[in-house]
Scaffold this motif. Sequence first.
Motif, PDB file in Angstrom:
ATOM      1  N   ASP A 198      -6.236  -6.164  -1.470  1.00 42.91           N
ATOM      2  CA  ASP A 198      -6.109  -7.400  -0.526  1.00 42.91           C
ATOM      3  C   ASP A 198      -3.987  -7.752  -0.215  1.00 42.91           C
ATOM      4  OD1 ASP A 198      -8.628  -6.954  -0.142  1.00 42.91           O
ATOM      5  OD2 ASP A 198      -9.767  -8.886  -1.032  1.00 42.91           O
ATOM      6  N   LEU A 199      -3.594  -8.219  -1.115  1.00 48.81           N
ATOM      7  CA  LEU A 199      -1.866  -8.489  -0.891  1.00 48.81           C
ATOM      8  C   LEU A 199      -1.450  -7.648  -0.998  1.00 48.81           C
ATOM      9  CD1 LEU A 199       0.229 -10.441  -1.925  1.00 48.81           C
ATOM     10  CD2 LEU A 199      -0.005  -9.406  -3.754  1.00 48.81           C
ATOM     11  N   ILE A 200      -1.866  -6.381  -0.919  1.00 47.43           N
ATOM     12  CA  ILE A 200      -0.827  -5.095  -0.265  1.00 47.43           C
ATOM     13  C   ILE A 200      -0.986  -5.190   0.606  1.00 47.43           C
ATOM     14  CG2 ILE A 200      -0.541  -3.027  -0.712  1.00 47.43           C
ATOM     15  CD1 ILE A 200      -1.162  -2.924  -3.527  1.00 47.43           C
ATOM     16  N   THR A 201      -2.201  -5.014   2.007  1.00 45.40           N
ATOM     17  CA  THR A 201      -2.723  -5.279   2.914  1.00 45.40           C
ATOM     18  C   THR A 201      -2.002  -6.091   3.686  1.00 45.40           C
ATOM     19  OG1 THR A 201      -4.407  -4.016   2.635  1.00 45.40           O
ATOM     20  CG2 THR A 201      -5.071  -4.514   4.571  1.00 45.40           C
ATOM     21  N   ALA A 202      -2.615  -7.444   3.197  1.00 42.65           N
ATOM     22  CA  ALA A 202      -1.786  -8.822   4.352  1.00 42.65           C
ATOM     23  C   ALA A 202      -0.505  -9.000   4.039  1.00 42.65           C
ATOM     24  CB  ALA A 202      -2.390  -9.823   2.978  1.00 42.65           C
ATOM     25  N   LEU A 207       6.034  -6.900   4.947  1.00 42.24           N
ATOM     26  CA  LEU A 207       7.224  -6.791   5.335  1.00 42.24           C
ATOM     27  C   LEU A 207       8.435  -5.883   6.100  1.00 42.24           C
ATOM     28  CD1 LEU A 207       5.853  -5.916   1.327  1.00 42.24           C
ATOM     29  CD2 LEU A 207       7.549  -7.621   2.034  1.00 42.24           C
ATOM     30  N   ALA A 208       7.474  -5.294   7.611  1.00 44.04           N
ATOM     31  CA  ALA A 208       7.734  -4.518   7.579  1.00 44.04           C
ATOM     32  C   ALA A 208       8.974  -5.012   8.918  1.00 44.04           C
ATOM     33  CB  ALA A 208       7.415  -3.836   8.759  1.00 44.04           C
ATOM     34  N   VAL A 209       8.530  -6.929   9.122  1.00 45.21           N
ATOM     35  CA  VAL A 209       9.755  -7.073  10.109  1.00 45.21           C
ATOM     36  C   VAL A 209      10.357  -8.417   9.305  1.00 45.21           C
ATOM     37  CG1 VAL A 209       7.746  -6.450  11.464  1.00 45.21           C
ATOM     38  CG2 VAL A 209       7.576  -9.219  10.204  1.00 45.21           C
ATOM     39  N   ARG A 210       9.937  -8.654   8.405  1.00 40.12           N
ATOM     40  CA  ARG A 210      11.203  -9.910   7.615  1.00 40.12           C
ATOM     41  C   ARG A 210      11.748  -9.242   5.959  1.00 40.12           C
ATOM     42  NH1 ARG A 210       8.340 -14.887   8.403  1.00 40.12           N
ATOM     43  NH2 ARG A 210       6.995 -15.061  10.161  1.00 40.12           N
ATOM     44  N   PRO A 211      12.856  -8.936   6.403  1.00 38.58           N
ATOM     45  CA  PRO A 211      13.307  -8.001   5.270  1.00 38.58           C
ATOM     46  C   PRO A 211      13.853  -9.254   4.306  1.00 38.58           C
ATOM     47  CG  PRO A 211      14.897  -8.776   6.860  1.00 38.58           C
ATOM     48  CD  PRO A 211      13.824  -8.920   7.912  1.00 38.58           C
ATOM     49  N   ASN A 212      14.006 -10.410   4.512  1.00 33.54           N
ATOM     50  CA  ASN A 212      13.766 -11.420   2.846  1.00 33.54           C
ATOM     51  C   ASN A 212      12.520 -11.515   2.348  1.00 33.54           C
ATOM     52  OD1 ASN A 212      16.981 -11.939   3.663  1.00 33.54           O
ATOM     53  ND2 ASN A 212      16.509 -12.898   4.993  1.00 33.54           N
ATOM     54  N   LEU A 213      11.741 -10.527   2.612  1.00 33.84           N
ATOM     55  CA  LEU A 213      10.291 -11.583   1.935  1.00 33.84           C
ATOM     56  C   LEU A 213       9.949 -10.434   0.729  1.00 33.84           C
ATOM     57  CD1 LEU A 213       7.809 -13.088   1.634  1.00 33.84           C
ATOM     58  CD2 LEU A 213       7.071 -11.504   3.343  1.00 33.84           C
ATOM     59  N   HIS A 214       9.526 -10.562  -0.644  1.00 36.74           N
ATOM     60  CA  HIS A 214       9.611  -9.970  -1.742  1.00 36.74           C
ATOM     61  C   HIS A 214       7.949 -11.182  -2.409  1.00 36.74           C
ATOM     62  CE1 HIS A 214      13.125  -7.868  -1.771  1.00 36.74           C
ATOM     63  NE2 HIS A 214      13.536  -8.942  -1.175  1.00 36.74           N
ATOM     64  N   VAL A 231       1.604   1.101  -3.899  1.00 38.46           N
ATOM     65  CA  VAL A 231       2.155   0.588  -3.322  1.00 38.46           C
ATOM     66  C   VAL A 231       3.982   1.921  -3.230  1.00 38.46           C
ATOM     67  CG1 VAL A 231       4.954  -0.538  -4.548  1.00 38.46           C
ATOM     68  CG2 VAL A 231       2.609  -1.757  -4.829  1.00 38.46           C
ATOM     69  N   ASP A 232       3.652   2.230  -4.313  1.00 40.65           N
ATOM     70  CA  ASP A 232       5.099   3.681  -4.472  1.00 40.65           C
ATOM     71  C   ASP A 232       4.742   4.793  -3.427  1.00 40.65           C
ATOM     72  OD1 ASP A 232       6.172   3.556  -6.459  1.00 40.65           O
ATOM     73  OD2 ASP A 232       4.860   4.117  -7.582  1.00 40.65           O
ATOM     74  N   GLY A 233       2.920   4.574  -2.947  1.00 41.51           N
ATOM     75  CA  GLY A 233       2.496   5.487  -1.756  1.00 41.51           C
ATOM     76  C   GLY A 233       3.368   5.385  -0.356  1.00 41.51           C
ATOM     77  N   LEU A 234       3.305   3.649  -0.670  1.00 45.20           N
ATOM     78  CA  LEU A 234       3.773   3.209   1.182  1.00 45.20           C
ATOM     79  C   LEU A 234       5.642   3.100   1.216  1.00 45.20           C
ATOM     80  CD1 LEU A 234       0.280   0.103   1.464  1.00 45.20           C
ATOM     81  CD2 LEU A 234       0.773   2.192   2.819  1.00 45.20           C
ATOM     82  N   GLY A 235       6.112   3.532   0.151  1.00 46.43           N
ATOM     83  CA  GLY A 235       7.776   3.373  -0.073  1.00 46.43           C
ATOM     84  C   GLY A 235       8.056   1.852  -0.280  1.00 46.43           C
TER      85      GLY A 235
END
Length: 364
Positions: A198-202, A207-214, A231-235
């Motif tokens: 759920d975290l990865i999906t959210a 992450l695509a639009v917020r470059p400083n978010l980790h 995670v690795d499969g999504l790059g």
Amino acid sequence: MNAMKILHSESSRGWGGQEVRTLKEMLALREREHTVELVCPRGAKIGVRSAELGFAVHHANMRGGGDVRSMMSIQALLRRSAFDVLNTHSGHDSLVAGTAGRLVGTPLVVRTRHLALPISSLATYTWIPHRVIAVSHYVRRYLISAGVAAGRVETIYDGIVKPEPIARSTLRAELGLGPDAVIGCMVAIMRAKKGHEDLITAARPLLAVRPNLHFVIAGNGDLFERIKSIVDGLGLGRRIHLLGFRTDIPNVLRGCDLFLLPTHQEALGQSYIEAMAAGLPVIGTNVDGVPELIEHNVNGLLVPPKNPDALRVAIVQLIDNPGLRTQLGKEGRRITENGFGIDNMADETIDFYRRSLRRLEQRA
């Protein structure tokens, strides 16, 4: 009665919140000069760690109610050492060790219920133990609804070791992240119903639009390789950092800006308590015992379980409002300063043991 002799039993071989709480309780009771020992299967992680910390550790497989060999071994141990209290923790040891305790006349047999799952054996809460400890009011209410007498079960919340002040977390340097990075943290064993996917999906659209978010995820478990492959499969390996098992959770938390655990099922949630003690705003799910820790918009945010969209909204709310992060974090720290300490848990446990023993003696 002053110092007591207490034997804990645990048939689980793994390492999660249940085992963490039990070991913390053992340490705190030993510090109060009680004799504390453990019986568990050989190779169980709690046994290995307890032995390293100087506890007497006894071994029995405790494979189930029919494990007569383990039951006889524990009966001999209980007779030999004359324990005042036997505290069981999982299903198999509650059947095997708990029955052994009743057969030899151990003065007090207690079952601690750590989980928010449906119970599989009512006898391990009614017939076998004299008393039951629930880790949240939610768990206590559930046990009573299942048939456990209200007077036999009492809530004792998890306690944490309050973190020592850390001058500076080493997390950002470890990950190569600067002060401008916004970091969300999740700490949980990697198993079903903790909400890692759920975290990865959210997180993915953010992450695509917020470059400083980790995001950092601390913990290992059966699902580690699956989560890593996603995670690795999504790059996203450079944005969602899988830390594995860590012994420096306070250091990890201090390096982050917010905490989230989108669990589907949780009796209480030690990780939330640790995050609040570190001064982090928390995002939790509105399930089971979690609302006993998190009051929405007071010391954190609550979202529905299994709802990545709602989780994403809550994450954005905290990212875009540093003032709200500070406000919620301060209140969370205040709450943990006034409770949820390991001393609270230990003192309440000893008081519970003593009151229970007195009542049983009076009844006898």
